[in-house]
Design a protein around this motif. Structure first.
Motif, PDB file in Angstrom:
ATOM      1  N   VAL A   1     -12.815  -4.753 -10.953  1.00  0.00           N
ATOM      2  CA  VAL A   1     -12.073  -5.927 -10.485  1.00  0.00           C
ATOM      3  C   VAL A   1     -11.287  -6.484 -11.669  1.00  0.00           C
ATOM      4  N   TYR A   2     -10.022  -6.795 -11.430  1.00  0.00           N
ATOM      5  CA  TYR A   2      -9.138  -7.296 -12.477  1.00  0.00           C
ATOM      6  C   TYR A   2      -8.747  -8.733 -12.160  1.00  0.00           C
ATOM      7  N   TYR A   3      -8.937  -9.589 -13.141  1.00  0.00           N
ATOM      8  CA  TYR A   3      -8.659 -11.015 -12.976  1.00  0.00           C
ATOM      9  C   TYR A   3      -7.506 -11.455 -13.870  1.00  0.00           C
ATOM     10  N   CYS A   4      -6.674 -12.274 -13.305  1.00  0.00           N
ATOM     11  CA  CYS A   4      -5.613 -12.939 -14.049  1.00  0.00           C
ATOM     12  C   CYS A   4      -6.078 -14.373 -14.319  1.00  0.00           C
ATOM     13  N   LEU A   5      -5.970 -14.813 -15.531  1.00  0.00           N
ATOM     14  CA  LEU A   5      -6.397 -16.167 -15.900  1.00  0.00           C
ATOM     15  C   LEU A   5      -5.255 -16.850 -16.625  1.00  0.00           C
ATOM     16  N   VAL A   6      -4.933 -18.048 -16.184  1.00  0.00           N
ATOM     17  CA  VAL A   6      -3.827 -18.786 -16.788  1.00  0.00           C
ATOM     18  C   VAL A   6      -4.348 -20.113 -17.302  1.00  0.00           C
ATOM     19  N   GLY A   7      -4.043 -20.435 -18.514  1.00  0.00           N
ATOM     20  CA  GLY A   7      -4.482 -21.691 -19.094  1.00  0.00           C
ATOM     21  C   GLY A   7      -4.461 -21.614 -20.603  1.00  0.00           C
ATOM     22  N   ASP A   8      -5.091 -22.595 -21.201  1.00  0.00           N
ATOM     23  CA  ASP A   8      -5.134 -22.650 -22.657  1.00  0.00           C
ATOM     24  C   ASP A   8      -6.397 -23.373 -23.063  1.00  0.00           C
ATOM     25  N   MET A   9      -7.334 -22.662 -23.625  1.00  0.00           N
ATOM     26  CA  MET A   9      -8.610 -23.300 -23.941  1.00  0.00           C
ATOM     27  C   MET A   9      -8.551 -24.200 -25.160  1.00  0.00           C
ATOM     28  N   THR A  10      -7.381 -24.334 -25.771  1.00  0.00           N
ATOM     29  CA  THR A  10      -7.273 -25.304 -26.853  1.00  0.00           C
ATOM     30  C   THR A  10      -6.957 -26.696 -26.324  1.00  0.00           C
ATOM     31  N   GLY A  11      -6.561 -26.770 -25.046  1.00  0.00           N
ATOM     32  CA  GLY A  11      -6.230 -28.055 -24.463  1.00  0.00           C
ATOM     33  C   GLY A  11      -7.465 -28.892 -24.227  1.00  0.00           C
ATOM     34  N   THR A  12      -7.339 -30.170 -24.350  1.00  0.00           N
ATOM     35  CA  THR A  12      -8.504 -31.023 -24.180  1.00  0.00           C
ATOM     36  C   THR A  12      -8.891 -31.177 -22.717  1.00  0.00           C
ATOM     37  N   ALA A  13      -7.959 -31.023 -21.842  1.00  0.00           N
ATOM     38  CA  ALA A  13      -8.282 -31.224 -20.430  1.00  0.00           C
ATOM     39  C   ALA A  13      -7.933 -30.013 -19.593  1.00  0.00           C
ATOM     40  N   SER A  14      -7.762 -28.886 -20.237  1.00  0.00           N
ATOM     41  CA  SER A  14      -7.381 -27.697 -19.469  1.00  0.00           C
ATOM     42  C   SER A  14      -8.557 -27.227 -18.626  1.00  0.00           C
ATOM     43  N   LYS A  15      -8.231 -26.745 -17.480  1.00  0.00           N
ATOM     44  CA  LYS A  15      -9.274 -26.182 -16.621  1.00  0.00           C
ATOM     45  C   LYS A  15      -8.877 -24.752 -16.318  1.00  0.00           C
ATOM     46  N   LEU A  16      -9.607 -23.842 -16.892  1.00  0.00           N
ATOM     47  CA  LEU A  16      -9.294 -22.438 -16.726  1.00  0.00           C
ATOM     48  C   LEU A  16      -9.854 -21.942 -15.403  1.00  0.00           C
ATOM     49  N   THR A  17      -9.012 -21.408 -14.577  1.00  0.00           N
ATOM     50  CA  THR A  17      -9.422 -20.976 -13.254  1.00  0.00           C
ATOM     51  C   THR A  17      -9.172 -19.499 -13.068  1.00  0.00           C
ATOM     52  N   PHE A  18     -10.232 -18.767 -12.825  1.00  0.00           N
ATOM     53  CA  PHE A  18     -10.083 -17.370 -12.453  1.00  0.00           C
ATOM     54  C   PHE A  18      -9.708 -17.298 -10.982  1.00  0.00           C
ATOM     55  N   GLY A  19      -8.805 -16.409 -10.651  1.00  0.00           N
ATOM     56  CA  GLY A  19      -8.462 -16.183  -9.254  1.00  0.00           C
ATOM     57  C   GLY A  19      -9.523 -15.332  -8.581  1.00  0.00           C
ATOM     58  N   THR A  20      -9.195 -14.851  -7.402  1.00  0.00           N
ATOM     59  CA  THR A  20     -10.149 -14.043  -6.638  1.00  0.00           C
ATOM     60  C   THR A  20     -10.252 -12.630  -7.185  1.00  0.00           C
ATOM     61  N   GLY A  21      -9.301 -12.246  -8.023  1.00  0.00           N
ATOM     62  CA  GLY A  21      -9.346 -10.916  -8.611  1.00  0.00           C
ATOM     63  C   GLY A  21      -8.793  -9.851  -7.688  1.00  0.00           C
ATOM     64  N   THR A  22      -8.432  -8.722  -8.277  1.00  0.00           N
ATOM     65  CA  THR A  22      -7.940  -7.550  -7.542  1.00  0.00           C
ATOM     66  C   THR A  22      -8.917  -6.414  -7.741  1.00  0.00           C
ATOM     67  N   ARG A  23      -9.436  -5.944  -6.638  1.00  0.00           N
ATOM     68  CA  ARG A  23     -10.387  -4.831  -6.704  1.00  0.00           C
ATOM     69  C   ARG A  23      -9.604  -3.517  -6.695  1.00  0.00           C
ATOM     70  N   LEU A  24      -9.622  -2.805  -7.809  1.00  0.00           N
ATOM     71  CA  LEU A  24      -8.915  -1.534  -7.932  1.00  0.00           C
ATOM     72  C   LEU A  24      -9.880  -0.388  -7.708  1.00  0.00           C
ATOM     73  N   GLN A  25      -9.521   0.473  -6.783  1.00  0.00           N
ATOM     74  CA  GLN A  25     -10.317   1.666  -6.508  1.00  0.00           C
ATOM     75  C   GLN A  25      -9.497   2.884  -6.899  1.00  0.00           C
ATOM     76  N   VAL A  26     -10.012   3.674  -7.831  1.00  0.00           N
ATOM     77  CA  VAL A  26      -9.332   4.890  -8.269  1.00  0.00           C
ATOM     78  C   VAL A  26     -10.110   6.099  -7.742  1.00  0.00           C
ATOM     79  N   THR A  27      -9.386   7.001  -7.110  1.00  0.00           N
ATOM     80  CA  THR A  27     -10.027   8.202  -6.563  1.00  0.00           C
ATOM     81  C   THR A  27      -9.316   9.453  -7.065  1.00  0.00           C
ATOM     82  N   LEU A  28      -9.980  10.577  -6.870  1.00  0.00           N
ATOM     83  CA  LEU A  28      -9.396  11.854  -7.305  1.00  0.00           C
ATOM     84  C   LEU A  28      -8.251  12.279  -6.398  1.00  0.00           C
TER      85      LEU A  28
END
Lengths: 112, 114
Positions: free
Chosen positions: A85-112
């Protein structure tokens, strides 16, 4: 609070290039765009991070357009072990009031 | 190879009991996060600290959850009393301010409240 939107799932064959796009229309000036990979029963693992334009490392590339309202994670020549599962996260943890939110993610399935 | 460590890895307890989860961040990191992951809600940020000071715990149920950093090498997340709906995997992550959102996650604590 930059909410992110990603596709829920994607399928690919081994050896192909995979591009996963994340939308983040409310991205703030100081926000970074960061992608994580998560395997079952493990914590997320940092893949790549960028602020604008293009970033490349040994495992992936990250493309960010000028308006920064979206980003695309590119995985070259995926293998079975890239199934995760791949997650995109947008934010900045140096901010005093930032709230980092992970999305639902993308489930990648790789097959032969 | 520096890693975030978490204990216990698994915890099964009965409703009403106190649960304490511990995290050792990577030495030198000044930012610590607590997340909860469930199938229904995904990854939720519960709290985070910078230089041991709590910056944001708005994601945490205040009546039963508490998070502390008694020193730079230890972060704790406590639930008292625990409820079945608290069953989840709890992750701790650490990072350095000035490096965007690059966080290093621990292996997680799988909590089951019966």
């Amino acid at each position: 609070l930059a909410k992110t939107t990603q596709p829920i799932s994607m399928d690919s064959y081994e050896g192909q290039e995979v591009n996963i796009t994340c939308s983040h229309n409310n991205i703030a000036t100081n926000d970074y765009i960061t992608w994580y990979q998560q395997f079952p029963s493990q914590g997320p693992r940092f893949i790549i991070q960028g602020y604008k334009t293009k970033v490349t490392n040994e495992v992936a590339s990250l493309f960010i357009p000028a308006d920064r309202k979206s980003s695309t994670l590119s995985l070259p020549r995926v293998s079975l072990s890239d199934t995760a599962v791949y997650y995109c996260l947008v934010g900045d943890m140096t901010g005093t009031a930032s709230k980092l939110t992970f999305g639902t993610g993308t489930r990648l399935q790789v097959t032969l | 190879d520096a890693r975030v460590t978490q204990t216990p890895r698994d915890k099964v307890t009965e409703m009403g009991q106190e649960v304490t989860m511990r995290c050792q961040p990577i030495l030198g990191h000044n930012t610590v996060f607590w997340y909860r992951q469930t199938m229904m809600q995904g990854l939720e940020l519960l709290a985070y600290f910078r230089n041991r000071a709590p910056l944001d715990d708005s994601g945490m149920p205040k009546d039963r959850f508490s998070a502390e950093m008694p020193d730079a090498t230890l972060a704790t997340l406590k639930i008292q009393p625990s409820e079945p709906r608290d069953s989840a995997v709890y992750f701790c992550a650490s990072g350095s301010s000035g490096r965007g959102n690059e966080q290093f996650f621990g292996p997680g604590t799988r909590l089951t409240v019966l």
